[in-house]
Design a protein around this motif. Structure first.
Motif, PDB file in Angstrom:
ATOM      1  N   ALA A  42       0.833  -1.204   0.000  1.00 29.12           N
ATOM      2  CA  ALA A  42       0.000   0.000   0.000  1.00 29.12           C
ATOM      3  C   ALA A  42       0.868   1.254   0.000  1.00 29.12           C
ATOM      4  O   ALA A  42       0.605   2.202  -0.760  1.00 29.12           O
ATOM      5  N   ARG A  43       1.905   1.266   0.820  1.00 27.14           N
ATOM      6  CA  ARG A  43       2.763   2.460   0.905  1.00 27.14           C
ATOM      7  C   ARG A  43       3.582   2.660  -0.364  1.00 27.14           C
ATOM      8  O   ARG A  43       3.779   3.797  -0.813  1.00 27.14           O
ATOM      9  N   ILE A  44       4.085   1.576  -0.944  1.00 31.53           N
ATOM     10  CA  ILE A  44       4.863   1.689  -2.181  1.00 31.53           C
ATOM     11  C   ILE A  44       3.988   2.218  -3.304  1.00 31.53           C
ATOM     12  O   ILE A  44       4.386   3.091  -4.074  1.00 31.53           O
ATOM     13  N   GLY A  45       2.772   1.692  -3.412  1.00 31.08           N
ATOM     14  CA  GLY A  45       1.910   2.022  -4.537  1.00 31.08           C
ATOM     15  C   GLY A  45       1.128   3.309  -4.426  1.00 31.08           C
ATOM     16  O   GLY A  45       0.661   3.839  -5.438  1.00 31.08           O
ATOM     17  N   ALA A  46       0.973   3.838  -3.223  1.00 30.61           N
ATOM     18  CA  ALA A  46       0.141   5.031  -3.034  1.00 30.61           C
ATOM     19  C   ALA A  46       0.532   6.203  -3.941  1.00 30.61           C
ATOM     20  O   ALA A  46      -0.347   6.805  -4.577  1.00 30.61           O
ATOM     21  N   PRO A  47       1.816   6.549  -4.063  1.00 30.35           N
ATOM     22  CA  PRO A  47       2.156   7.706  -4.911  1.00 30.35           C
ATOM     23  C   PRO A  47       1.868   7.489  -6.399  1.00 30.35           C
ATOM     24  O   PRO A  47       1.832   8.445  -7.166  1.00 30.35           O
ATOM     25  N   TYR A  48       1.662   6.218  -6.801  1.00 30.79           N
ATOM     26  CA  TYR A  48       1.519   5.905  -8.219  1.00 30.79           C
ATOM     27  C   TYR A  48       0.127   5.397  -8.585  1.00 30.79           C
ATOM     28  O   TYR A  48      -0.106   4.975  -9.712  1.00 30.79           O
ATOM     29  N   ALA A  53      -2.938   0.297  -2.934  1.00 33.18           N
ATOM     30  CA  ALA A  53      -3.002   1.425  -1.992  1.00 33.18           C
ATOM     31  C   ALA A  53      -4.396   1.630  -1.419  1.00 33.18           C
ATOM     32  O   ALA A  53      -4.531   2.273  -0.376  1.00 33.18           O
ATOM     33  N   VAL A  54      -5.409   1.073  -2.076  1.00 32.54           N
ATOM     34  CA  VAL A  54      -6.789   1.321  -1.633  1.00 32.54           C
ATOM     35  C   VAL A  54      -7.592   0.042  -1.415  1.00 32.54           C
ATOM     36  O   VAL A  54      -8.798   0.111  -1.190  1.00 32.54           O
ATOM     37  N   ARG A  55      -6.955  -1.127  -1.463  1.00 29.99           N
ATOM     38  CA  ARG A  55      -7.688  -2.377  -1.246  1.00 29.99           C
ATOM     39  C   ARG A  55      -8.245  -2.445   0.164  1.00 29.99           C
ATOM     40  O   ARG A  55      -7.578  -2.090   1.125  1.00 29.99           O
ATOM     41  N   THR A  56      -9.444  -2.969   0.264  1.00 29.02           N
ATOM     42  CA  THR A  56     -10.058  -3.216   1.566  1.00 29.02           C
ATOM     43  C   THR A  56      -9.582  -4.575   2.085  1.00 29.02           C
ATOM     44  O   THR A  56      -9.012  -5.379   1.323  1.00 29.02           O
ATOM     45  N   ALA A  57      -9.832  -4.848   3.351  1.00 30.77           N
ATOM     46  CA  ALA A  57      -9.437  -6.141   3.932  1.00 30.77           C
ATOM     47  C   ALA A  57     -10.039  -7.312   3.151  1.00 30.77           C
ATOM     48  O   ALA A  57      -9.307  -8.266   2.827  1.00 30.77           O
ATOM     49  N   PRO A  58     -11.325  -7.294   2.803  1.00 29.10           N
ATOM     50  CA  PRO A  58     -11.862  -8.406   2.004  1.00 29.10           C
ATOM     51  C   PRO A  58     -11.198  -8.522   0.623  1.00 29.10           C
ATOM     52  O   PRO A  58     -10.998  -9.622   0.117  1.00 29.10           O
ATOM     53  N   GLU A  59     -10.856  -7.385   0.016  1.00 29.49           N
ATOM     54  CA  GLU A  59     -10.173  -7.424  -1.282  1.00 29.49           C
ATOM     55  C   GLU A  59      -8.781  -8.024  -1.141  1.00 29.49           C
ATOM     56  O   GLU A  59      -8.327  -8.761  -2.026  1.00 29.49           O
ATOM     57  N   TRP A  60      -8.089  -7.734  -0.039  1.00 24.05           N
ATOM     58  CA  TRP A  60      -6.780  -8.352   0.201  1.00 24.05           C
ATOM     59  C   TRP A  60      -6.924  -9.859   0.358  1.00 24.05           C
ATOM     60  O   TRP A  60      -6.110 -10.630  -0.164  1.00 24.05           O
ATOM     61  N   GLU A  61      -7.960 -10.306   1.074  1.00 29.47           N
ATOM     62  CA  GLU A  61      -8.179 -11.748   1.237  1.00 29.47           C
ATOM     63  C   GLU A  61      -8.349 -12.427  -0.112  1.00 29.47           C
ATOM     64  O   GLU A  61      -7.767 -13.488  -0.361  1.00 29.47           O
ATOM     65  N   LEU A  62      -9.131 -11.828  -0.992  1.00 30.97           N
ATOM     66  CA  LEU A  62      -9.316 -12.380  -2.336  1.00 30.97           C
ATOM     67  C   LEU A  62      -8.010 -12.369  -3.123  1.00 30.97           C
ATOM     68  O   LEU A  62      -7.689 -13.328  -3.829  1.00 30.97           O
ATOM     69  N   TRP A  63      -7.258 -11.290  -3.001  1.00 28.43           N
ATOM     70  CA  TRP A  63      -5.979 -11.168  -3.708  1.00 28.43           C
ATOM     71  C   TRP A  63      -5.022 -12.273  -3.272  1.00 28.43           C
ATOM     72  O   TRP A  63      -4.410 -12.932  -4.112  1.00 28.43           O
ATOM     73  N   GLU A  94       9.524 -19.661 -15.656  1.00 34.23           N
ATOM     74  CA  GLU A  94       9.597 -18.211 -15.778  1.00 34.23           C
ATOM     75  C   GLU A  94       9.218 -17.588 -14.448  1.00 34.23           C
ATOM     76  O   GLU A  94       8.268 -18.034 -13.800  1.00 34.23           O
ATOM     77  N   VAL A  95       9.938 -16.557 -14.055  1.00 34.98           N
ATOM     78  CA  VAL A  95       9.649 -15.842 -12.814  1.00 34.98           C
ATOM     79  C   VAL A  95       9.190 -14.436 -13.162  1.00 34.98           C
ATOM     80  O   VAL A  95       9.873 -13.713 -13.890  1.00 34.98           O
ATOM     81  N   GLU A  96       8.020 -14.087 -12.642  1.00 37.35           N
ATOM     82  CA  GLU A  96       7.513 -12.731 -12.795  1.00 37.35           C
ATOM     83  C   GLU A  96       7.759 -11.976 -11.498  1.00 37.35           C
ATOM     84  O   GLU A  96       7.379 -12.434 -10.422  1.00 37.35           O
ATOM     85  N   ILE A  97       8.418 -10.849 -11.601  1.00 43.29           N
ATOM     86  CA  ILE A  97       8.519  -9.947 -10.463  1.00 43.29           C
ATOM     87  C   ILE A  97       7.212  -9.169 -10.467  1.00 43.29           C
ATOM     88  O   ILE A  97       6.986  -8.310 -11.324  1.00 43.29           O
ATOM     89  N   ASP A  98       6.333  -9.522  -9.545  1.00 39.06           N
ATOM     90  CA  ASP A  98       5.010  -8.920  -9.504  1.00 39.06           C
ATOM     91  C   ASP A  98       5.034  -7.567  -8.796  1.00 39.06           C
ATOM     92  O   ASP A  98       4.378  -6.629  -9.222  1.00 39.06           O
ATOM     93  N   THR A  99       5.760  -7.505  -7.698  1.00 40.91           N
ATOM     94  CA  THR A  99       5.886  -6.246  -6.952  1.00 40.91           C
ATOM     95  C   THR A  99       7.351  -6.016  -6.640  1.00 40.91           C
ATOM     96  O   THR A  99       8.040  -6.911  -6.155  1.00 40.91           O
ATOM     97  N   PHE A 100       7.801  -4.823  -6.933  1.00 38.27           N
ATOM     98  CA  PHE A 100       9.125  -4.381  -6.526  1.00 38.27           C
ATOM     99  C   PHE A 100       9.034  -2.886  -6.302  1.00 38.27           C
ATOM    100  O   PHE A 100       8.530  -2.152  -7.149  1.00 38.27           O
ATOM    101  N   GLY A 101       9.510  -2.447  -5.155  1.00 36.47           N
ATOM    102  CA  GLY A 101       9.511  -1.013  -4.923  1.00 36.47           C
ATOM    103  C   GLY A 101       9.968  -0.648  -3.534  1.00 36.47           C
ATOM    104  O   GLY A 101      10.102  -1.503  -2.657  1.00 36.47           O
ATOM    105  N   LEU A 102      10.209   0.630  -3.389  1.00 35.81           N
ATOM    106  CA  LEU A 102      10.618   1.205  -2.112  1.00 35.81           C
ATOM    107  C   LEU A 102       9.492   2.068  -1.561  1.00 35.81           C
ATOM    108  O   LEU A 102       8.749   2.691  -2.331  1.00 35.81           O
ATOM    109  N   VAL A 103       9.387   2.113  -0.248  1.00 38.88           N
ATOM    110  CA  VAL A 103       8.410   3.003   0.373  1.00 38.88           C
ATOM    111  C   VAL A 103       8.896   4.444   0.184  1.00 38.88           C
ATOM    112  O   VAL A 103      10.093   4.685   0.005  1.00 38.88           O
ATOM    113  N   PRO A 104       7.980   5.413   0.191  1.00 37.63           N
ATOM    114  CA  PRO A 104       8.343   6.789  -0.161  1.00 37.63           C
ATOM    115  C   PRO A 104       9.544   7.374   0.568  1.00 37.63           C
ATOM    116  O   PRO A 104      10.357   8.077  -0.042  1.00 37.63           O
ATOM    117  N   GLU A 105       9.700   7.104   1.863  1.00 41.44           N
ATOM    118  CA  GLU A 105      10.812   7.725   2.588  1.00 41.44           C
ATOM    119  C   GLU A 105      12.188   7.191   2.193  1.00 41.44           C
ATOM    120  O   GLU A 105      13.211   7.772   2.558  1.00 41.44           O
TER     121      GLU A 105
END
Length: 165
Positions: A42-48, A53-63, A94-105
């Motif tokens: 959530a923190r990595i994706g919020a600026p972009y 960044a906006v998933r609800t708890a039930p949406e995270w469970e499904l994810w 094959e390996v997919e990098i699905d998430t890669f990033g740094l938190v804003p600070e």
């Protein structure tokens, strides 16, 4: 808003060009049940405008249910959570990098090249038979993302234009 999604890959480890090491930057396995998985995405994706960044708890469970084999690693700098890596192993080794990033600070502190180096090494070592590592990035992501991928040895294999978030 117009968005360009660029897909990049490496088809051989010899294409990998590591960045210089950054003291204090480390990558360690992260249990998928750790609250840091959700928090960091959530923190990595919020600026972009990432959906994470906006998933609800039930949406995270499904994810999580849709991605039962996704593996996670914590990027830390001097012991503080700095970012996240998530990878999926696909058929044909094959390996997919699905998430890669740094938190804003931690963005803009010269960590991205070595953070990606650690991530790419982990992706290539996910199984002994990995034959391709790939990911996608968007024009609404950090402007240094695509150049960083290219500097590490990724090459573009597909570009899609469309409407973004």
């Amino acid at each position: 808003m117009r968005e360009t999604v660029t897909y990049v890959h490496m088809t051989d480890q010899d294409q990998f060009r590591p960045a210089a090491a950054v003291p204090g930057l480390a990558l360690a396995p992260l249990d998928r049940r750790s609250p840091l998985v959700v928090e960091l995405q959530a923190r990595i994706g919020a600026p972009y405008g990432w959906g994470s960044a906006v998933r609800t708890a039930p949406e995270w469970e499904l994810w999580f249910a849709r991605h039962p084999d996704r593996a996670f690693w914590l990027l830390s700098h001097d012991g503080k959570p700095a970012g996240l890596l998530a990878c999926d192993l696909h058929p044909d080794d094959e390996v997919e990098i699905d998430t890669f990033g740094l938190v804003p600070e931690f963005v803009g502190r010269g960590l991205g090249g070595y953070a990606l180096t650690l991530a790419v090494r982990q992706a290539w070592n996910l199984t002994p038979a990995v034959r391709r590592v790939w990911l996608h990035t968007s024009s609404v992501d950090h402007p240094a993302a695509l150049p960083n991928y290219h500097r590490r040895g990724f090459s573009t294999f597909k570009v899609e234009e469309g409407e973004g978030a």
